[in-house]
Structures are given as structure tokens and as C-alpha cells.
Scaffold this active site. Structure first.
Site, PDB file in Angstrom:
ATOM      1  N   GLU A 276       4.443  21.957  19.183  1.00 21.18           N
ATOM      2  CA  GLU A 276       4.008  23.038  20.085  1.00 21.18           C
ATOM      3  C   GLU A 276       3.057  24.004  19.389  1.00 21.18           C
ATOM      4  OE1 GLU A 276       6.715  24.815  22.875  1.00 21.18           O
ATOM      5  OE2 GLU A 276       8.100  23.125  22.686  1.00 21.18           O
TER       6      GLU A 276
ATOM      7  N   GLY B 115      24.187  21.405  -5.946  1.00 19.27           N
ATOM      8  CA  GLY B 115      24.127  19.978  -5.652  1.00 19.27           C
ATOM      9  C   GLY B 115      24.651  19.638  -4.271  1.00 19.27           C
TER      10      GLY B 115
ATOM     11  N   ASP C 140       2.988  29.002  26.799  1.00 17.63           N
ATOM     12  CA  ASP C 140       3.145  30.450  26.748  1.00 17.63           C
ATOM     13  C   ASP C 140       4.596  30.847  26.993  1.00 17.63           C
ATOM     14  OD1 ASP C 140       1.340  32.535  26.162  1.00 17.63           O
ATOM     15  OD2 ASP C 140       1.474  33.307  28.206  1.00 17.63           O
TER      16      ASP C 140
ATOM     17  N   GLN D 192      19.727  26.125  -1.960  1.00 18.70           N
ATOM     18  CA  GLN D 192      19.761  26.518  -3.374  1.00 18.70           C
ATOM     19  C   GLN D 192      21.114  27.116  -3.747  1.00 18.70           C
ATOM     20  OE1 GLN D 192      17.119  25.709  -5.085  1.00 18.70           O
ATOM     21  NE2 GLN D 192      17.609  26.574  -7.084  1.00 18.70           N
TER      22      GLN D 192
ATOM     23  N   TRP E 102       3.963  10.799  19.755  1.00 25.99           N
ATOM     24  CA  TRP E 102       4.893  11.866  19.377  1.00 25.99           C
ATOM     25  C   TRP E 102       5.491  12.522  20.624  1.00 25.99           C
ATOM     26  CZ3 TRP E 102       6.416  11.300  14.709  1.00 25.99           C
ATOM     27  CH2 TRP E 102       5.526  10.859  13.724  1.00 25.99           C
TER      28      TRP E 102
ATOM     29  N   GLY F 137      -3.950  16.237  18.367  1.00 22.16           N
ATOM     30  CA  GLY F 137      -2.644  16.858  18.304  1.00 22.16           C
ATOM     31  C   GLY F 137      -2.729  18.253  18.893  1.00 22.16           C
ATOM     32  N   SER F 138      -2.992  19.234  18.023  1.00 22.77           N
ATOM     33  CA  SER F 138      -3.097  20.608  18.492  1.00 22.77           C
ATOM     34  C   SER F 138      -4.378  20.863  19.285  1.00 22.77           C
ATOM     35  CB  SER F 138      -3.036  21.569  17.296  1.00 22.77           C
ATOM     36  OG  SER F 138      -1.794  21.471  16.635  1.00 22.77           O
TER      37      SER F 138
ATOM     38  N   GLU G  32      -1.888  13.067  21.654  1.00 26.71           N
ATOM     39  CA  GLU G  32      -2.499  11.734  21.548  1.00 26.71           C
ATOM     40  C   GLU G  32      -2.744  11.377  20.090  1.00 26.71           C
ATOM     41  OE1 GLU G  32      -4.907  11.849  25.819  1.00 26.71           O
ATOM     42  OE2 GLU G  32      -5.987  11.389  23.965  1.00 26.71           O
ATOM     43  N   PRO G  33      -2.974  10.083  19.798  1.00 27.77           N
ATOM     44  CA  PRO G  33      -3.243   9.685  18.419  1.00 27.77           C
ATOM     45  C   PRO G  33      -4.426  10.429  17.798  1.00 27.77           C
ATOM     46  CG  PRO G  33      -2.756   7.754  19.730  1.00 27.77           C
ATOM     47  CD  PRO G  33      -2.835   8.910  20.686  1.00 27.77           C
TER      48      PRO G  33
END
Length: 378
Positions: A362, A339, A238, A335, A156, A131-132, A127-128
Site C-alpha cells: 500500500e 537467542g 486514503d 534483542q 502480489w 508496483g507503487s 503488476e509485474p
């Protein structure tokens, strides 16, 4: 070809090894797909995974059990080939996880559709304002004549906007905090359900904010018992939290493959990058992190498959280490590409964007640290 020697570890049975070989062949023939239209790509992937028979592993009906090692192997392999394919598979499992574990026979009729790719599922928990912290859920479900009135917002939500069915968590008030939550099966065509925003992220996936206003679900939409929602949510996590680590492992393996190809082909001052001792040190670190992550992921999965009632600590360790290690492995792959590593659309650049969300959803990494710490303090 990625290292496959881990399949010889004692965590696996012959059926797991056979599945890994078959899935590898399927992925080579079907992936990656075009991500230009993410919604269409996900719908297509669900249909393809269903037609290929892979989604039958995403849920469990009456008399069946979810095999977590199989879930992890599938997610790892799909992620190595196409992150969106992993997402499509994972959400069919997570979305229907509560129904697989706690659903009635009538509710499990949805599994007949999600396990063949005929319907798309979603898990509506976040929810807004929470979260966790699942216990802080504020969406309310109030008993009314013949069912439940649902009012609130979720955000989300993976597959939000394209899902055919949601497992929704709401406050029913049997007790304070986590004790007063319940889980509900909510078809996407239920009147009162609105997709209020589609969310764009660095690695595009179908994500949305949902609003429930004046939405009424029948009594039989309740999954399990009223007030058991937190237990249901944690039981689902779980099982599926280890699989997030497996997806990260797949991303990391692909990054190492790309790095190995790069350093063997790229030359500097007359010699291949692979001949430089510092580069070899980086490759060694990447390989160690990958094996350590795999050991944690498949230990958690093996323990769950062998009858452990809960693997909260093991799953938290697997998710924490595998996702953090994959971030480091992928960063080093970028890395070593120089580039070209940050060129939009290159494999390692795509992996760099894909991995970041896995350290959040999660249960973010710091939440996993809290879970692990509490398990060793008690």
C-alpha cells in the site's frame, strides 16, 4: 495486558471504547489460530470474523460510511493477537473498498456476502512492471459487444487464489497515464482468469499472480466512470492506508508486552534485566515510538471520519512512521530476548517477519516520503 490508556484520547467516542473492549474479549477467546495451512486458516478466519460480527465494519453499503477509527482499532487489536487475523479482516475491507465508496446498488450486493464472511475479496492493482507506480498499469480493458475484454497480469495480489471476487484496475485509455485507468468488479469464476503462481513470503499469507486472457466482463462490472480508476484507487488507499499503520501499531504493542515480560523475568548477575538502566532506556524508546505512532494513526483516522475530503498527507505520515517505528520496536524486543528472540515460532520472531511487509505494501516507505514532501512543497 497492553496499554489501553490511549482509548481515553479525544479521538474516540464511547462506541469506539465499547468496541475495543468487546473485540479484546473475542480475540482472547478465538486467537491465535493454527497457521499450518495458510489458505484454510484465512478462510476460517474470515468465517469467524463474519460470525463474530466484526466484518460488518469492513464495508459500507447505501447510506453508510466507513468509520476509519473503527477500522484502525480493529486492525490494531487483531494484529496484536494474530497477524493473519488482521490480514483476513483488512482484505475484506480493502478488497471491497472501491465498491463501498463507488459501487452501484447491484455491485454492493457483494458487500452483503463479504461483510458476513460468506465471500472473500481481493484488490488487484499491482503488476509485474508497476508496483507503487499505479499510473504505469498495463493491463488493458477494451470495449467489446456487451462489455469489456480484459488482458494482462496482476501480481502480489493478497487473497489471490482464494478470493471469490476481485476489484481489478485496468487501462481503458481515456487519457495518458493515470487518466486512462478504470476499476472493475471481477468474480473469481469468470472464464479467462487464471492463477498462474502462488507466492511464498517470510510471513505466509495467500498471495498470487493472476493472468487475464480472453476474459470478458459485462458492462455493469465497471465501478464508477470509465477513466476514474486512479481516483478510485487513491480514494480507497486514503481510507485504508492509515489502517496499515494501525496494524503495525498492534504488532509493536505486542512486542513491547513480550519485552516487558522478558526483562522482568530474566535475571543477569543477580538482578532482573528490567533493573538495568540501559534496558530501561530501550523500553522508554519503544514506548515513545508506540505513542507517537498511535497519535499519527488516530489523527489521520479522526480527520477522515470528521469529513475531510482527503487525508493523503496525514495517512502517509501515519503509515510511514508507524511501520518504521514498529520495525524498530520489534527489533529491540528481539534483542532483549537474546537467542530466544530468533527462535523460530517465538512470538517476537513471528512479529519480526510479520512487520517487514507493512513497510512495502500500500505504498512503500519511500513512496510515502515522496507523498509527504510534495504535500508540504505545494
Amino acid at each position: 495486558m497492553s496499554d489501553r490508556t490511549f482509548l481515553d484520547w479525544p479521538f474516540f467516542e464511547a462506541r469506539h471504547r465499547e468496541l475495543a473492549v468487546a473485540l479484546e474479549e473475542w480475540c482472547a477467546a478465538h486467537l491465535p489460530v493454527d497457521h499450518g495451512d495458510v489458505d484454510a486458516a484465512c478462510r476460517g478466519l474470515v468465517a469467524m470474523l463474519g460470525a463474530g460480527g466484526w466484518l460488518r465494519h469492513s464495508g459500507a453499503g447505501a447510506g453508510e460510511r466507513l468509520d476509519v477509527r473503527t477500522l484502525c482499532l480493529i486492525r490494531e487489536t487483531l494484529a496484536r493477537h494474530d497477524g493473519l487475523a488482521d490480514f483476513a479482516f483488512a482484505m475484506q475491507g480493502l478488497g471491497m473498498g472501491a465498491v463501498s465508496l463507488f459501487g452501484t446498488p447491484a455491485q454492493q450486493e457483494w458487500l452483503a456476502r463479504t461483510r458476513v464472511g460468506a465471500a472473500i475479496s481481493a484488490f488487484a492493482l499491482t503488476e509485474p512492471g508497476s508496483g507503487s507506480d499505479v499510473a504505469a498499469t498495463s493491463t488493458k480493458a477494451t470495449r467489446v459487444q456487451g462489455g469489456w475484454l480484459i488482458e494482462g497480469e496482476k501480481t502480489w495480489i493478497s487473497n489471490g487464489g482464494i478470493a471469490d471476487v476481485y476489484v481489478l484496475f485496468a487501462r481503458t485509455g481515456e487519457g495518458p497515464g493515470a487518466k486512462g485507468l478504470s476499476a472493475f468488479l471481477m468474480p473469481a469464476d469468470t472464464p479467462g482468469l487464471e492463477v498462474v503462481e502462488r507466492l511464498e513470503v517470510i510471513a505466509p499469507h495467500p498471495l498470487a499472480t493472476l493472468r487475464m486472457k480472453g476474459l470478458v466482463l459485462p458492462e455493469e462490472a465497471l465501478i464508477g466512470e470509465a477513466g476514474a480508476g486512479f481516483k478510485i484507487a487513491m480514494s480507497v488507499l486514503d481510507v485504508f492506508r492509515s489502517t496499515v499503520g494501525a496494524a503495525a501499531l498492534g504488532f509493536a504493542r505486542r512486542a513491547l508486552d513480550e519485552a516487558l515480560a522478558r526483562v522482568k523475568a530474566r535475571r543477569i548477575q543477580g538482578q532482573a534485566l528490567a533493573e538495568l538502566q540501559m534496558v530501561q532506556g530501550h523500553l522508554a524508546d519503544m514506548a515513545v515510538k508506540i505513542d507517537a505512532a498511535a497519535l499519527l494513526v488516530y489523527r489521520a483516522a479522526w480527520k477522515k471520519d470528521n469529513g475531510a475530503a482527503r487525508v493523503t498527507r496525514e495517512a502517509a505520515m501515519a503509515k510511514l512512521y508507524a511501520t518504521e517505528a514498529a520495525q524498530e520496536v520489534i527489533d529491540m524486543a528481539v534483542q532483549l530476548h537474546g537467542g530466544d528472540g530468533v527462535r523460530h515460532g517465538s512470538v517476537v520472531e513471528s512479529l519480526y517477519r510479520e512487520i517487514r511487509a507493512l513497510r512495502i505494501y500500500e505504498g512503500a516507505s519511500d513512496v510515502q516520503r515522496v507523498v509527504i514532501a510534495r504535500s508540504i512543497l505545494n
